[in-house]
Design an enzyme around this catalytic site. Structure first.
Site, PDB file in Angstrom:
ATOM      1  N   ASP A 114      -5.156  -1.707   0.752  1.00 20.75           N
ATOM      2  CA  ASP A 114      -4.294  -2.234  -0.294  1.00 20.75           C
ATOM      3  C   ASP A 114      -5.048  -2.401  -1.608  1.00 20.75           C
ATOM      4  O   ASP A 114      -5.977  -1.640  -1.896  1.00 20.75           O
ATOM      5  CB  ASP A 114      -3.682  -3.564   0.169  1.00 20.75           C
ATOM      6  CG  ASP A 114      -2.225  -3.699  -0.245  1.00 20.75           C
ATOM      7  OD1 ASP A 114      -1.986  -3.870  -1.453  1.00 20.75           O
ATOM      8  OD2 ASP A 114      -1.343  -3.618   0.629  1.00 20.75           O
ATOM      9  N   HIS A 147      -1.287  -7.970  -4.328  1.00 19.91           N
ATOM     10  CA  HIS A 147      -0.504  -7.404  -3.240  1.00 19.91           C
ATOM     11  C   HIS A 147      -1.256  -7.452  -1.911  1.00 19.91           C
ATOM     12  O   HIS A 147      -0.711  -7.850  -0.878  1.00 19.91           O
ATOM     13  CB  HIS A 147      -0.128  -5.962  -3.592  1.00 19.91           C
ATOM     14  CG  HIS A 147       0.863  -5.335  -2.665  1.00 19.91           C
ATOM     15  ND1 HIS A 147       0.506  -4.431  -1.694  1.00 19.91           N
ATOM     16  CD2 HIS A 147       2.203  -5.462  -2.568  1.00 19.91           C
ATOM     17  CE1 HIS A 147       1.587  -4.028  -1.035  1.00 19.91           C
ATOM     18  NE2 HIS A 147       2.633  -4.640  -1.557  1.00 19.91           N
ATOM     19  N   SER A 304       6.609  -3.917   2.476  1.00 22.87           N
ATOM     20  CA  SER A 304       5.177  -4.224   2.409  1.00 22.87           C
ATOM     21  C   SER A 304       4.793  -5.329   3.381  1.00 22.87           C
ATOM     22  O   SER A 304       3.644  -5.379   3.848  1.00 22.87           O
ATOM     23  CB  SER A 304       4.793  -4.675   0.999  1.00 22.87           C
ATOM     24  OG  SER A 304       4.518  -3.590   0.159  1.00 22.87           O
TER      25      SER A 304
END
Length: 566
Positions: A114, A147, A304
């Site tokens: 990520d 994220h 996600s």
């Protein structure tokens, strides 16, 4: 912006193709090949003025390659944040709290591919292990957009510590792998096929058993699929997000990847969740309570977050039964999922919403009868009696009642290449045998060690030889290279591949392969392969050595030092 990275393409070479042969194929285009980890994937760096599309068209159908593709750019699969600070409803919904009575994921490492990770977060710090910045090729895994920190918390934020939230697999380790960069024009995190494939390969080579990629449409990449097959061969599974476009992505399903769509607290598809035949599982992804930057906590929406929830369940199953193969873990996850939508597998929920309690129980109690069924194998090309020369494309097929773990190609009884993922195809250097008839055989193995052998295909080798006679003494040493693995970390079972060449008859070369000074394999010709069970060796540095001696007695050797990780 361009939807692909300029100046590069991605290819997977067929087992058996030497580095020298690869260089000859890409050099006319100004290309330079860079191997990705211990896999057969390569990044081909191209000159600044090159046309990636034009070169791709010339290379993508070469018989020496499994595929070639552009290095496309993908965006993180995070939807708009939910301002409501809700409870961790998804933990009870999937029965994770019940599964925690048996396991919380101890002993399993989950790689989070990520934007990086906030290493100081109190709910992540206890579970972190060393990671890697794949994008910049350094050790800085700081989160560039938040994220990755949120995704990591959904999978494995520390549990039972009196802080914040609990990840699904709260005692699993987290390996942060930064694959992304921050695009200031679009104010979002982006990654590419090459960084994702490199990250999956790194995870497999460094002991992770689960990898999570929460970026959209990565399951359409041949490179990502190849890297995922490689990780599966190492005993791991790769989870990816289905995407947040609320459309049928029209991507073909592939067992190498577990593609996860998103559900709500009422077990319906999240309004943003993409779908299609590639979806294999569903998991909660709306209003997921997880870790945020600056030591905070937040709720988030998106596939996600559905993907790491499912990944956490797999980690708990592997912790409960570390002896089970990834295919078995994957199958049990599908069989125990809560069937939603149309009966059976459908395009919205795959096999159903993941059920942690049932999946962990199924893993713990799994114990079928011993597998004694041999795989079947056959060679479809070249055909018997065909005349061949140079690098020869050899295609094989194999099947098994449980699953094929690898297929070996033998030429005149010597293993010359090994392929661990279908479609099974090789690039056989026929100069490794003398001109005349040569026998090709494919041998398929399953996880239980059962072997099935194909019928022999006899081909006529007709390589051009130098004309004239000479009595000049041969004083030129052969060349020998260990093509796999390269120096670095290894884990699980590793295929050691040796390639050799000589100024005279390569069929007369005698090859040896040693690990830590102990002879493990030998043969004649231009190549040699051996399956090394590295996981049975002590952690740390080990020396691989290959030697090649020609008929005149000239001897060459080469070594590669690898680091076995547990």
């Amino acid at each position: 912006m361009d939807d692909f990275v300029r100046g590069r393409i991605l290819i997977e070479v067929k087992p058996g193709l030497s580095p020298e042969s690869l260089d000859k194929l890409v050099k006319p285009h100004g290309g330079k090949a860079k191997k990705i980890g211990q896999s057969n994937l390569h990044i081909i760096e191209l000159p600044a003025n090159a046309s990636e599309v034009a070169i791709l068209k010339q290379l993508e159908h070469r018989p020496e390659f499994k595929f070639a593709e552009l290095d496309r750019i993908v965006e993180s699969a995070m939807a708009v944040n939910d301002p409501y600070i809700g409870s961790a409803w998804h933990i009870n919904k999937i029965g994770a709290n019940t599964a925690w009575d048996s396991t919380r994921g101890t002993g399993v490492t989950i790689a989070i591919l990520d934007s990086g990770m906030e290493l100081s977060h109190p709910d992540l710090k206890p579970n972190l292990v060393a990671g890697r910045n794949i994008y910049n090729n350094n050790t800085d895994v700081s989160d560039i957009c938040g994220h990755g920190t949120a995704v990591g918390g959904a999978a494995a934020a520390a549990s039972n510590n009196g802080l914040g939230v609990a990840g699904v697999a709260g005692t699993s380790k987290i390996m942060p792998l930064r694959i992304a960069y921050w695009n200031t024009t679009y104010n979002s995190c982006y990654a590419s096929y090459s960084t994702i494939a490199s990250g999956i390969t790194y995870a497999a080579d460094n002991g992770a058993r689960v990898a999570n990629v929460s970026y959209a449409r990565v399951h359409s990449s041949s490179s990502v699929l190849s890297a995922s097959r490689y990780m599966k061969s190492k005993g791991g599974l790769v989870f990816v997000a289905a995407g947040n476009s609320n459309i049928d992505e029209k991507i073909t399903a592939d067992p190498a990847l577990i593609v996860v769509s998103s559900t709500t607290s009422s077990d319906t598809r999240s309004s943003f969740s993409s779908y299609g035949s590639a979806v294999s599982l569903a998991a909660p992804g709306s209003g997921i309570w997880t870790t945020g930057t600056n030591g905070s906590y937040r709720t988030a929406n998106g596939t996600s977050f559905a993907a790491p929830v499912a990944a956490g369940v797999a980690a708990m199953m592997m912790s409960a039964r570390p002896d089970l193969s990834p295919d078995t873990i994957q199958s049990l996850m599908y069989k125990t999922a809560v069937d939603l939508g149309s009966a059976g597998r459908d395009i919205y929920y795959g096999y159903g919403r993941v059920n942690a309690a049932a999946a962990v129980y199924a893993a713990k109690s799994y114990g079928g009868t011993a597998d004694i069924t041999k795989p079947t194998a056959s060679i479809s090309a070249p055909l018997g009696s065909a005349t061949v020369s140079g690098n020869v494309a050899v295609n094989a097929s194999a099947s098994d009642n449980v699953g094929v773990s690898r297929v070996e190609l033998k030429a005149n009884g010597t293993v010359v290449a090994v392929d661990s993922a279908a479609p099974y195809s090789f690039s056989w250097n026929s100069t490794g045998v003398a001109n005349g008839m040569a026998n090709l055989v494919a041998v398929a193995y399953d996880a239980a060690g059962n072997a099935g052998t194909s019928s022999t295909v006899a081909v006529n080798v007709a390589n051009t030889t130098s004309s004239g006679t000479t009595t000049t003494a041969d004083t030129i040493k052969p060349t020998v290279t260990i093509t796999n693995p390269v120096a670095g970390n290894v884990s699980g079972t590793v295929t050691i591949s040796v390639s050799a060449s000589d100024n005279r008859d390569v069929s007369g070369l005698r090859l040896q392969l040693l690990t830590d000074g102990v002879l493990r394999a030998y043969g004649t010709g231009g190549s040699l392969s051996w399956r090394w069970e590295a996981h049975k060796y002590t952690a740390g540095a080990h020396t691989l050595k290959a030697t090649a001696k020609d008929k005149a007695g000239n001897l060459s050797e080469t070594t590669v030092i690898v680091n076995v990780v547990k």
